[in-house]
Design an enzyme around this catalytic site. Sequence first.
Site, PDB file in Angstrom:
ATOM      1  N   ALA A 347     -55.823  11.722 -65.171  1.00 20.65           N
ATOM      2  CA  ALA A 347     -57.149  12.043 -64.657  1.00 20.65           C
ATOM      3  C   ALA A 347     -57.901  12.789 -65.752  1.00 20.65           C
ATOM      4  O   ALA A 347     -57.319  13.237 -66.733  1.00 20.65           O
ATOM      5  CB  ALA A 347     -57.053  12.894 -63.392  1.00 20.65           C
ATOM      6  N   MET A 348     -59.229  12.933 -65.567  1.00 22.98           N
ATOM      7  CA  MET A 348     -60.051  13.618 -66.565  1.00 22.98           C
ATOM      8  C   MET A 348     -61.122  14.426 -65.853  1.00 22.98           C
ATOM      9  O   MET A 348     -61.832  13.916 -64.991  1.00 22.98           O
ATOM     10  CB  MET A 348     -60.686  12.599 -67.520  1.00 22.98           C
ATOM     11  CG  MET A 348     -61.614  13.223 -68.552  1.00 22.98           C
ATOM     12  SD  MET A 348     -60.744  14.419 -69.599  1.00 22.98           S
ATOM     13  CE  MET A 348     -62.080  15.535 -70.003  1.00 22.98           C
ATOM     14  N   GLU A 349     -61.258  15.695 -66.282  1.00 24.04           N
ATOM     15  CA  GLU A 349     -62.053  16.668 -65.561  1.00 24.04           C
ATOM     16  C   GLU A 349     -63.537  16.632 -65.869  1.00 24.04           C
ATOM     17  O   GLU A 349     -64.217  17.668 -65.856  1.00 24.04           O
ATOM     18  CB  GLU A 349     -61.520  18.083 -65.862  1.00 24.04           C
ATOM     19  CG  GLU A 349     -61.701  18.555 -67.304  1.00 24.04           C
ATOM     20  CD  GLU A 349     -60.519  18.312 -68.224  1.00 24.04           C
ATOM     21  OE1 GLU A 349     -60.408  18.974 -69.260  1.00 24.04           O
ATOM     22  OE2 GLU A 349     -59.694  17.433 -67.897  1.00 24.04           O
ATOM     23  N   ASN A 350     -64.115  15.455 -66.121  1.00 26.20           N
ATOM     24  CA  ASN A 350     -65.549  15.376 -66.385  1.00 26.20           C
ATOM     25  C   ASN A 350     -66.302  16.177 -65.326  1.00 26.20           C
ATOM     26  O   ASN A 350     -66.064  16.018 -64.131  1.00 26.20           O
ATOM     27  CB  ASN A 350     -66.017  13.920 -66.348  1.00 26.20           C
ATOM     28  CG  ASN A 350     -65.090  12.992 -67.102  1.00 26.20           C
ATOM     29  OD1 ASN A 350     -64.861  13.170 -68.282  1.00 26.20           O
ATOM     30  ND2 ASN A 350     -64.540  12.011 -66.403  1.00 26.20           N
ATOM     31  N   GLU A 383     -57.549  19.144 -61.835  1.00 24.07           N
ATOM     32  CA  GLU A 383     -58.880  18.793 -62.341  1.00 24.07           C
ATOM     33  C   GLU A 383     -59.950  19.740 -61.804  1.00 24.07           C
ATOM     34  O   GLU A 383     -60.870  20.120 -62.530  1.00 24.07           O
ATOM     35  CB  GLU A 383     -59.228  17.338 -61.988  1.00 24.07           C
ATOM     36  CG  GLU A 383     -58.209  16.305 -62.456  1.00 24.07           C
ATOM     37  CD  GLU A 383     -57.827  16.442 -63.928  1.00 24.07           C
ATOM     38  OE1 GLU A 383     -58.681  16.824 -64.747  1.00 24.07           O
ATOM     39  OE2 GLU A 383     -56.659  16.178 -64.256  1.00 24.07           O
ATOM     40  N   HIS A 386     -60.217  22.959 -63.659  1.00 20.10           N
ATOM     41  CA  HIS A 386     -60.958  22.846 -64.919  1.00 20.10           C
ATOM     42  C   HIS A 386     -62.466  23.021 -64.738  1.00 20.10           C
ATOM     43  O   HIS A 386     -63.177  23.278 -65.718  1.00 20.10           O
ATOM     44  CB  HIS A 386     -60.724  21.468 -65.548  1.00 20.10           C
ATOM     45  CG  HIS A 386     -59.476  21.354 -66.364  1.00 20.10           C
ATOM     46  ND1 HIS A 386     -59.131  22.265 -67.327  1.00 20.10           N
ATOM     47  CD2 HIS A 386     -58.509  20.396 -66.373  1.00 20.10           C
ATOM     48  CE1 HIS A 386     -57.999  21.875 -67.901  1.00 20.10           C
ATOM     49  NE2 HIS A 386     -57.601  20.757 -67.343  1.00 20.10           N
ATOM     50  N   GLU A 405     -55.347  23.504 -70.841  1.00 20.97           N
ATOM     51  CA  GLU A 405     -54.452  22.637 -70.076  1.00 20.97           C
ATOM     52  C   GLU A 405     -53.290  23.410 -69.452  1.00 20.97           C
ATOM     53  O   GLU A 405     -52.833  23.079 -68.353  1.00 20.97           O
ATOM     54  CB  GLU A 405     -53.920  21.511 -70.972  1.00 20.97           C
ATOM     55  CG  GLU A 405     -54.987  20.517 -71.413  1.00 20.97           C
ATOM     56  CD  GLU A 405     -55.684  19.810 -70.254  1.00 20.97           C
ATOM     57  OE1 GLU A 405     -55.219  19.902 -69.106  1.00 20.97           O
ATOM     58  OE2 GLU A 405     -56.717  19.170 -70.511  1.00 20.97           O
TER      59      GLU A 405
END
EC number: 3.4.11.-
Length: 975
Positions: A347-350, A383, A386, A405
């Site tokens: 996953a990516m915390e955009n 996520e 973040h 992280e």
Amino acid sequence: MAAKGFFISKAVGVVGIILGAGAVATIIVLSVAYSQEKSKNVEVNPTTTTTTGVPVTTPALNEPWHQYRLPDSILPDSYEVTLWPRLTENSVGLYIFTGDSEVTFRCVKETDLILIHSNKLNLTVNGNSKLATLTAEDGSMPPAITDTWLEVRTQYLVVKLNGNLKVGQRYVLRTDFTGELADDLGGFYRSVYMEDGVEKVVATTQMQPTDARKAFPCFDEPAMKAIFNITLIHPRGTVGLSNGMDIETVNVTIDKMEVTRTKFAPTPKMSTYLLAFIVSDYDYIQAMEGDVSIRIFARRKAIAAGQGEYALNVTGPILKFFETYYNATYPLKKSDQIALPDFNAGAMENWGLITYRETALLYDPDVSSNGNKERIATIIAHELAHMWFGNLVTLKWWNDLWLNEGFASYVEYLGADYAEPAWGVKDLIVLGDVHRVFAVDALASSHPLSSKEEEIQRPEQISELFDAISYSKGASVLRMLSNFLSEDVFVIGLSTYLNQFAFSNTVYTDLWNHLQAAAEKTGTKLPATVHDIMNRWVLQMGFPVVSIDTATGTVTQQHFLLDPDSVVDRPSEFNYTWYVPITWQKNSVKGADFWLLEKSDLNNDLKTTSADQWVLANLNVAGYYRVKYDDANYARLQNQLTMAHELIPVINRAQLIDDAFNLARAKLVPTTLPLEMTKYLNNEREYMPWESALDNLDFFYLMFDRTEIYGLLQTYIMKQVEPLFNHYKDITADWTKVPERHTDQYNQVNALRMACSTGIEACTDLVTKWYGSWMNNTQNNPIHPNLRSVVYCSAIAAGGVKEWDHGWKMFKEATIAIEQDKLRAALACASQPWLLNRYLEYTLKPDMIQYLEYTLKPDMIRKQDATSTIVYIANNVVGQPLAWDFMRANWVYIFNEYGGGSFSFSNLINGVTKRFSTEFELKQLQQFKQDYADVGFGSGTLAVEQSIERTQANIKWVAENKVIVETWLKSAISP
């Protein structure tokens, strides 16, 4: 198959003969066109030619554009970016996107040079050869552009001026560009899926760490925060998403094409790596958490099937938990989360638009296990953590990635525990992170948490930081810090840190300052400052083993190395000593905490005074260290495990096993000590000790599953696991019910897995019956979701081509990614080499030279899953040499196709080589390093060194322990 270069499969050859020369000619034309178009759209000119085509002499590599870091002369304020992805192929079979960008920046130091990141973009400005235009915001005349070019190696658009920019003045740099919407999983890329027989394309993004520059020219460093105004042009009927709320959506006609233009609200001031923009045919579900809109986006059929409901239900509570934990309001109006078919990370915390693999967000109770459910809850928590820690406050440079992280990897357990309090998930950090990273951090080739800024420059160096040290060691030491400060003090410091540095950047010592202030404010007593304590854990690699002599009360520490003969050539200003917080109990009575500040100390409270009195240290494994005891204390602890193991806390039973096995590998205790400790397991029913034991016994399997000792090991494990197998048979009413406790559901899987793999007939009969029933009626799968992974694997291992082909058919027909993942892993369990070799071939997408085959047989395995599939096959003793040969033969292809920055390279190299334990395998590994030195290993560079070190240690371990283990096993299994 050749080690380097191209190959043409038998299928291509046969079909090519049938279709004749005309088809082959067509393929060649398409291949040439493809190469030319790709070169035109993606490749850039070297610095030896100006944009006017005049050759120049290449200067020495000391100009600003030869450096990987941006100069500090200009700072961006805001961007206006318009992007138009094409979701259909153009005339030469390429997917592209076009766009334009205007970045407003301030000059803070006089300069006649603008450097801005740009990678794999074809830049033009109304046919202008200068690649960019410059205006002054106040309408005055800026210096003229004298030259522009694209610096490929350092990924810059270089803009030279005929005079200096004025300090304090704002300027606007405009660029127009075209890029390929490739399937490379980085920057602005495409993801493809099938729905109702129709292929659909998603245009999506993954910017972290250095790929925003592949989407549009930008100052692509985390400290270069700016406000982003994004506009998307997309096909009518599709949905455009970005970090901000959509504020205007209109249908327009551009170049005779009917499209939709969606404009988004300006973002907060933020880093480029957190940008996201997505165009899709997705649907969504929505809920409100206070004033925040929460939306879950996914494929229409997934939403209709209710697969987004669980994520929607837990997101609100977790978001509210972190608002309380941080004492800071969530700074955005929305929290969108979207499940993508193709996504390299988990996953990516955009900010405001978090992207996930489908398996990390979508839950279906009919196919998802409790493990899948826990993973979704913890990843969402990771996520969302973040959104404040990383997004609101961002580290200045990637050398401090570990804090970002590591922190999220720690508090994900807190967030998930709040959402699912019955699971007891906070304890599982010991297995999932602490024990996991001990194995890496005990190597001489490990590295400190925090690197020097100048050591992390190139994109591949940055990508290499996304490893177990940054995530799991970071989580472990921050958990230790929270523990010795107390969580109340920890969150006070955290809150003041976030509020002071909101929308700006920090270094890790800024957090230490705030935690120190919190400690002083609350009167928390520490033996040294937070700086002095934590720098020893952050600035030197590794961790200590604390030795306790209960006869004298002597406590000592030393740098723990898995291979005591390895050479540590990384200097440490602290001489590999740590400030160690010691917690302990004597039998059931907890003692007073104390700090070990030197190599050795004396604590008379640790002396034992009777034959049945034992000492246990590092309670709940709160500290990041291992513990070794004197022989007499080990004997008393083992006796306690045998007589009434429940008196030792569950986490510490897992710790005793894990420490003992690793201390034995380091030659600090006899190899027979941990083996003796496993004898009590026939009475153990808890998950954590069993999981710890099986994780460590896996090393014995890796070392001995190709030797005569394998049979003895199997017999012993069978003897220990059979009572556990029967226990679960009883409490589940002959496998018809689900155990109530979360961890019992996990241990039921362990019981089945080990019973089947060690040859307990009742287990093999059970799984083959379930799998056979499913083969006979594919519409009715009788296997509970919790058990599917182990049942699929065991049945395919026990079966043949019929069982494998059924698994493959079900994999291809599965519409839910979680089910696909279970089958994909299970297919690697086959016992027949030819099946595994065939499966390996499925992992790589055919090259354009295989174009004919590609049109008939599209990707067998998604690119995001290729490397993990190869590792699954390598985990199988039959498949390991096949996977190793396959990886070596295809390394050039794998490296070029997946890019030097792929996060999965280290996992691939470590996974394929972890069984290596012979001189021959060591020589092969060293040859692999030599053969492909010119190609490189990207983010797997350190993994190659670690694999060599691990192999050397394995060789020595086997030579020293084979006879010892064989003798012990024979004794343990004798009547």
